[in-house]
Design a protein around this motif. Structure first.
Motif, PDB file in Angstrom:
ATOM      1  N   LEU A   7     -30.336 -75.724 -22.640  1.00  0.00           N
ATOM      2  CA  LEU A   7     -29.863 -74.427 -23.101  1.00  0.00           C
ATOM      3  C   LEU A   7     -28.350 -74.433 -23.054  1.00  0.00           C
ATOM      4  N   CYS A   8     -27.733 -73.777 -23.998  1.00  0.00           N
ATOM      5  CA  CYS A   8     -26.287 -73.603 -24.000  1.00  0.00           C
ATOM      6  C   CYS A   8     -26.013 -72.106 -24.048  1.00  0.00           C
ATOM      7  N   LEU A   9     -25.406 -71.582 -22.983  1.00  0.00           N
ATOM      8  CA  LEU A   9     -25.151 -70.151 -22.858  1.00  0.00           C
ATOM      9  C   LEU A   9     -23.665 -69.908 -23.070  1.00  0.00           C
ATOM     10  N   LEU A  10     -23.320 -69.066 -24.034  1.00  0.00           N
ATOM     11  CA  LEU A  10     -21.925 -68.796 -24.389  1.00  0.00           C
ATOM     12  C   LEU A  10     -21.653 -67.303 -24.263  1.00  0.00           C
ATOM     13  N   PHE A  11     -20.565 -66.964 -23.581  1.00  0.00           N
ATOM     14  CA  PHE A  11     -20.230 -65.565 -23.334  1.00  0.00           C
ATOM     15  C   PHE A  11     -18.761 -65.314 -23.670  1.00  0.00           C
ATOM     16  N   ASN A  12     -18.509 -64.285 -24.453  1.00  0.00           N
ATOM     17  CA  ASN A  12     -17.141 -63.872 -24.750  1.00  0.00           C
ATOM     18  C   ASN A  12     -17.020 -62.376 -24.501  1.00  0.00           C
ATOM     19  N   ALA A  13     -16.447 -62.006 -23.353  1.00  0.00           N
ATOM     20  CA  ALA A  13     -16.291 -60.598 -22.999  1.00  0.00           C
ATOM     21  C   ALA A  13     -14.918 -60.053 -23.365  1.00  0.00           C
ATOM     22  N   SER A  14     -14.086 -60.850 -24.036  1.00  0.00           N
ATOM     23  CA  SER A  14     -12.784 -60.359 -24.463  1.00  0.00           C
ATOM     24  C   SER A  14     -12.955 -59.188 -25.420  1.00  0.00           C
ATOM     25  N   GLY A  15     -12.107 -58.202 -25.277  1.00  0.00           N
ATOM     26  CA  GLY A  15     -12.194 -57.050 -26.167  1.00  0.00           C
ATOM     27  C   GLY A  15     -11.530 -57.263 -27.502  1.00  0.00           C
ATOM     28  N   SER A  16     -10.783 -58.376 -27.661  1.00  0.00           N
ATOM     29  CA  SER A  16     -10.038 -58.550 -28.910  1.00  0.00           C
ATOM     30  C   SER A  16     -10.024 -59.974 -29.438  1.00  0.00           C
ATOM     31  N   LEU A  17     -10.248 -60.963 -28.585  1.00  0.00           N
ATOM     32  CA  LEU A  17     -10.095 -62.348 -29.007  1.00  0.00           C
ATOM     33  C   LEU A  17     -11.441 -63.024 -29.263  1.00  0.00           C
ATOM     34  N   PRO A  18     -11.578 -63.736 -30.384  1.00  0.00           N
ATOM     35  CA  PRO A  18     -12.778 -64.552 -30.566  1.00  0.00           C
ATOM     36  C   PRO A  18     -12.716 -65.770 -29.654  1.00  0.00           C
ATOM     37  N   ALA A  19     -13.838 -66.443 -29.511  1.00  0.00           N
ATOM     38  CA  ALA A  19     -13.909 -67.634 -28.660  1.00  0.00           C
ATOM     39  C   ALA A  19     -14.600 -68.749 -29.429  1.00  0.00           C
ATOM     40  N   ARG A  20     -13.898 -69.879 -29.562  1.00  0.00           N
ATOM     41  CA  ARG A  20     -14.422 -71.046 -30.283  1.00  0.00           C
ATOM     42  C   ARG A  20     -14.949 -72.035 -29.249  1.00  0.00           C
ATOM     43  N   PHE A  21     -16.244 -72.370 -29.352  1.00  0.00           N
ATOM     44  CA  PHE A  21     -16.884 -73.222 -28.349  1.00  0.00           C
ATOM     45  C   PHE A  21     -17.426 -74.502 -28.999  1.00  0.00           C
ATOM     46  N   PRO A  22     -16.680 -75.631 -28.963  1.00  0.00           N
ATOM     47  CA  PRO A  22     -17.299 -76.902 -29.371  1.00  0.00           C
ATOM     48  C   PRO A  22     -18.506 -77.176 -28.484  1.00  0.00           C
ATOM     49  N   LEU A  23     -19.598 -77.587 -29.096  1.00  0.00           N
ATOM     50  CA  LEU A  23     -20.849 -77.711 -28.357  1.00  0.00           C
ATOM     51  C   LEU A  23     -20.983 -79.062 -27.676  1.00  0.00           C
ATOM     52  N   PRO A  24     -21.586 -79.079 -26.499  1.00  0.00           N
ATOM     53  CA  PRO A  24     -21.923 -80.361 -25.867  1.00  0.00           C
ATOM     54  C   PRO A  24     -22.997 -81.075 -26.668  1.00  0.00           C
ATOM     55  N   ALA A  25     -23.164 -82.345 -26.404  1.00  0.00           N
ATOM     56  CA  ALA A  25     -24.159 -83.127 -27.127  1.00  0.00           C
ATOM     57  C   ALA A  25     -25.551 -82.547 -26.894  1.00  0.00           C
ATOM     58  N   ALA A  26     -26.336 -82.494 -27.959  1.00  0.00           N
ATOM     59  CA  ALA A  26     -27.697 -81.965 -27.880  1.00  0.00           C
ATOM     60  C   ALA A  26     -28.696 -83.101 -27.859  1.00  0.00           C
ATOM     61  N   THR A  27     -29.959 -82.745 -27.605  1.00  0.00           N
ATOM     62  CA  THR A  27     -31.034 -83.726 -27.714  1.00  0.00           C
ATOM     63  C   THR A  27     -31.309 -83.973 -29.192  1.00  0.00           C
ATOM     64  N   ALA A  28     -32.308 -84.766 -29.476  1.00  0.00           N
ATOM     65  CA  ALA A  28     -32.554 -85.193 -30.854  1.00  0.00           C
ATOM     66  C   ALA A  28     -32.797 -84.022 -31.801  1.00  0.00           C
ATOM     67  N   GLY A  29     -33.268 -82.910 -31.260  1.00  0.00           N
ATOM     68  CA  GLY A  29     -33.576 -81.778 -32.126  1.00  0.00           C
ATOM     69  C   GLY A  29     -32.377 -80.967 -32.555  1.00  0.00           C
ATOM     70  N   GLY A  30     -31.212 -81.224 -31.982  1.00  0.00           N
ATOM     71  CA  GLY A  30     -30.030 -80.456 -32.323  1.00  0.00           C
ATOM     72  C   GLY A  30     -30.064 -79.070 -31.699  1.00  0.00           C
ATOM     73  N   TRP A  31     -28.970 -78.332 -31.858  1.00  0.00           N
ATOM     74  CA  TRP A  31     -28.870 -76.980 -31.305  1.00  0.00           C
ATOM     75  C   TRP A  31     -29.360 -75.951 -32.310  1.00  0.00           C
ATOM     76  N   ARG A  32     -30.097 -74.968 -31.800  1.00  0.00           N
ATOM     77  CA  ARG A  32     -30.578 -73.874 -32.646  1.00  0.00           C
ATOM     78  C   ARG A  32     -30.290 -72.556 -31.917  1.00  0.00           C
ATOM     79  N   VAL A  33     -30.059 -71.487 -32.677  1.00  0.00           N
ATOM     80  CA  VAL A  33     -29.631 -70.206 -32.123  1.00  0.00           C
ATOM     81  C   VAL A  33     -30.853 -69.365 -31.755  1.00  0.00           C
ATOM     82  N   ALA A  34     -31.021 -69.129 -30.466  1.00  0.00           N
ATOM     83  CA  ALA A  34     -32.121 -68.291 -29.995  1.00  0.00           C
ATOM     84  C   ALA A  34     -31.703 -66.837 -29.833  1.00  0.00           C
ATOM     85  N   ILE A  35     -30.465 -66.608 -29.349  1.00  0.00           N
ATOM     86  CA  ILE A  35     -29.967 -65.251 -29.109  1.00  0.00           C
ATOM     87  C   ILE A  35     -28.534 -65.182 -29.605  1.00  0.00           C
TER      88      ILE A  35
END
Length: 673
Positions: free
Chosen positions: A609-637
């Motif tokens: 699982l990769c959990l990403l949180f951005n609580a900034s009220g004004s700034l976006p957050a760019r998160f390069p992803l860690p290596a995934a398993t063979a299935g790749g990353w998919r967005v659950a939430i």
């Protein structure tokens, strides 16, 4: 002697068990009072008329400190009360009044609602068909708690309940609770309490006395509240048992919020219902000169670690666990239970140890509110084994993180991982499941109000009520309801962010009833006296906020599908790794609360699982992803995505972007198999 056509004989009876007990040909009544010089039992017929007073001869009806009598005759449906004579010496702690009608502390049922001078116990037939009832006994790791008020759940006309505001009304809500993913229903106090608050504070609208809606002022600890049942004698007991049986059939446990720290008898000018009139010097903590010690903010404190009171409390818990078949208890102001008779905190409180080690109670869940109103705050250090705790640090740190308070990323990560700073002490209940996590509870703002109001609005409680405290809320652009689409979008996203945090965190999640459809108390942060639409569940909001209800259902299902989130131990370094925006290390104490983590899942099908949180009220957050398993990353939430993309159905997750960019105040959860 014949009474209204019934023959009643009086025999010496037995000193145990305490309280009323059916004997086949009548009832045995036994009550403790060390300092009473005389005791009488007043009998009332089924119509409520006092028909006989049975004076107990100390030579025949007293064993040690227990007064007892066996009343032989057909007395089912009759009522009874006690009169106790003894010294009136407040300086010495004695407040006997032979005129007062008193409740039996062990009475499991009352005849009508309790009123000073008119309260009566019921001699009832307590037989009940439990069928094949079996307690669900969910382990802590699988537990999802829903906190609600019996009356508030279905009293609103929108509930459509056949039995609104009653125990049977709760049973009608079972299909909804089960679909939501709830495994345990935690009910605000159901122990019998008076209708009026007894504080002297007035309702600013009506001018009348405030009502005791929450019920944190009990007078009969063994008896379910008659106001939550029909008018028939014994209805409260029968309807409560029916509610428990039906919840169990649906796989939902019942946890009771119990109050053993004070009673509705209040201070020196308060009403007399039971304890004060039977043996004030034993039941209450007293100051030199006979005044009441107040560690509860309610003008009196039960003398919990006196052996007699200790036995009362344990017997009461056994009664609810065996006769009423509840599955757990949340102890209000539980730190009081660890105070000695002089009020000092005990290093090894005998009551707390006895509750945890009691053989009858070994399977019930025990939850402590690990503080009191006199400064004791034992979060993470609550004494005794087997105790889980309401985690107030989780509540405050999560609220402050998402509000954008600077430097909260480190505290947020600690709460997400199960609060090892509080619960890694090596005790028997060591581990994250000692933490009952919550963002909102009955005491404070609802989740909707937390994101819609910057300050409390408790005007309806009257000018003399308690001073509200900072709840770390934020109105997000306007105080109270708003038609502004932009403001409403931020509020909806913030609600999702905090709900997602709750279900993604190790520990036991507790959801305040109605938060899943944005129930509002109109900014009131202490709605203890609001027996009206301020507190009741408005079920029209379920359809208005159907997307949020679905979001919570998906969160519960996601947590169940990923056991790593609810494991019984803390994360190891091999299981979790942290990173900040742009892939660098997290800024644990930086001005912006932006953090991500990789959680590795073990099992037959390894994943992550990769959990990403951005609580900034004004700034976006760019998160390069860690290596995934063979299935790749998919967005659950994705709390920034429109419904239903905010929470994908299992198997319906969309591929994640190569480098997700989270907008301000958003959460994203990715899965890889």
């Amino acid at each position: 002697m014949g009474v209204n056509g019934a023959a009643v004989a009086v025999e010496p009876g037995d000193p145990l068990p305490l309280g009323p007990r059916e004997t086949g040909d009548g009832f045995n009544v036994a009550v403790f009072s060390r300092h009473a010089t005389r005791m009488s039992v007043v009998l009332f017929d089924a119509g409520g008329a006092a028909v006989r007073t049975v004076a107990l001869d100390p030579a025949r009806h007293r064993t040690g400190d227990v007064w007892h009598a066996r009343l032989v005759g057909d007395l089912r449906g009759w009522g009874y009360a006690l009169r106790a004579e003894g010294p009136w010496s407040p300086d010495a702690g004695h407040r006997f009044d032979p005129r007062a009608l008193l409740l039996d502390p062990y009475a499991p049922s009352l005849a009508g609602r309790p009123r000073p001078g008119a309260a009566r116990c019921l001699l009832a037939d307590d037989r009940f068909d439990w069928g094949d009832d079996r307690p669900p006994r969910h382990p802590w790791r699988d537990t999802v708690i829903y906190e609600a008020h019996v009356r508030g759940l279905t009293a609103h006309p929108s509930s459509g309940a056949r039995h609104p505001g009653r125990f049977l009304g709760v049973a009608e809500a079972i299909p909804y609770l089960r679909a939501l993913g709830v495994t345990a229903l935690e009910l605000l106090p159901v122990q019998e309490a008076p209708e009026e608050a007894g504080t002297g504070w007035e309702d600013p609208e009506t001018g009348g006395p405030l009502r005791n809606y929450w019920g944190y002022d009990p007078v009969a600890l063994f008896a379910p509240r008659a106001a939550y049942a029909g008018e028939a004698p014994g209805a409260a007991v029968a309807e409560f048992k029916t509610m428990v049986r039906e919840l169990h059939r649906a796989g939902i446990e019942v946890i009771l919020d119990v109050v053993f720290n004070h009673t509705a008898e209040g201070g020196e000018d308060g009403p007399t219902f039971s304890f004060r009139g039977l043996d004030n010097a034993i039941y209450y903590m007293l100051l030199p000169g006979g005044g009441y010690a107040d560690y509860t903010g309610c003008r009196n404190t039960l003398n919990c670690n006196h052996p007699v009171v200790r036995s009362l409390i344990v017997d009461c818990l056994r009664h609810w666990a065996t006769q009423m078949r509840v599955d757990g208890f949340r102890f209000d102001l539980a730190a009081v239970l660890g105070r000695g008779r002089d009020g000092a905190m005990l290093p090894n409180p005998p009551l707390l140890e006895q509750i945890a080690e009691d053989p009858v109670l070994r399977d019930v869940k025990l939850i402590a509110e690990a503080w009191d109103a006199a400064g004791a705050f034992q979060l993470g250090t609550f004494p005794g084994e087997r105790w889980a705790e309401w985690n107030a640090r989780f509540r405050d740190d999560v609220r402050r993180f998402w509000r954008g308070d600077a430097g909260m990323a480190g505290a947020f990560a600690t709460r997400l991982c199960g609060s090892a700073d509080l619960y890694a002490d090596g005790g028997a209940m060591d581990g994250p499941l000692r933490s009952v996590n919550f963002v909102a509870c009955h005491d404070g703002p609802t989740l909707n109000d937390l994101v819609s109001y910057a300050k409390p609005h408790n005007e309806a409680n009257g000018p003399d009520g308690p001073v509200p405290v900072d709840a770390f809320g934020e109105n997000n652009g306007a105080e109270g309801p708003s038609e502004d689409a932009g403001i409403e979008a931020v509020r909806a996203r913030q609600a999702r962010n905090m709900l997602a945090t709750l279900f993604l965190s190790r520990g036991v999640p507790m959801l305040l009833g109605g938060d899943e459809f944005r129930r509002t108390q109109r900014g009131n942060t202490n709605a203890w006296c609001q027996d009206n639409a301020v507190s009741w569940h408005d079920w029209t909001l379920v359809s208005r906020h159907a997307g949020l209800v679905r979001f919570v259902r998906r969160l519960a299902a996601f947590r169940s599908a990923h056991p790593v989130l609810a494991a019984e131990r803390f994360y190891t370094d091999a299981e979790v790794s942290w990173f900040g925006p742009d892939g660098g290390p997290p800024e644990w104490h930086g001005p912006e609360n932006r953090v991500g983590c990789l959680v590795r899942e073990a099992g037959a099908v390894p994943g992550a699982l990769c959990l990403l949180f951005n609580a900034s009220g004004s700034l976006p957050a760019r998160f390069p992803l860690p290596a995934a398993t063979a299935g790749g990353w998919r967005v659950a939430i994705d709390t920034a995505a429109p419904e239903p993309g905010d929470a994908a159905d299992a198997g319906g997750e969309a591929p994640a972007p190569e480098v997700p960019v989270l907008p301000p105040r958003s959460t994203m959860v990715l899965v890889s198999r």
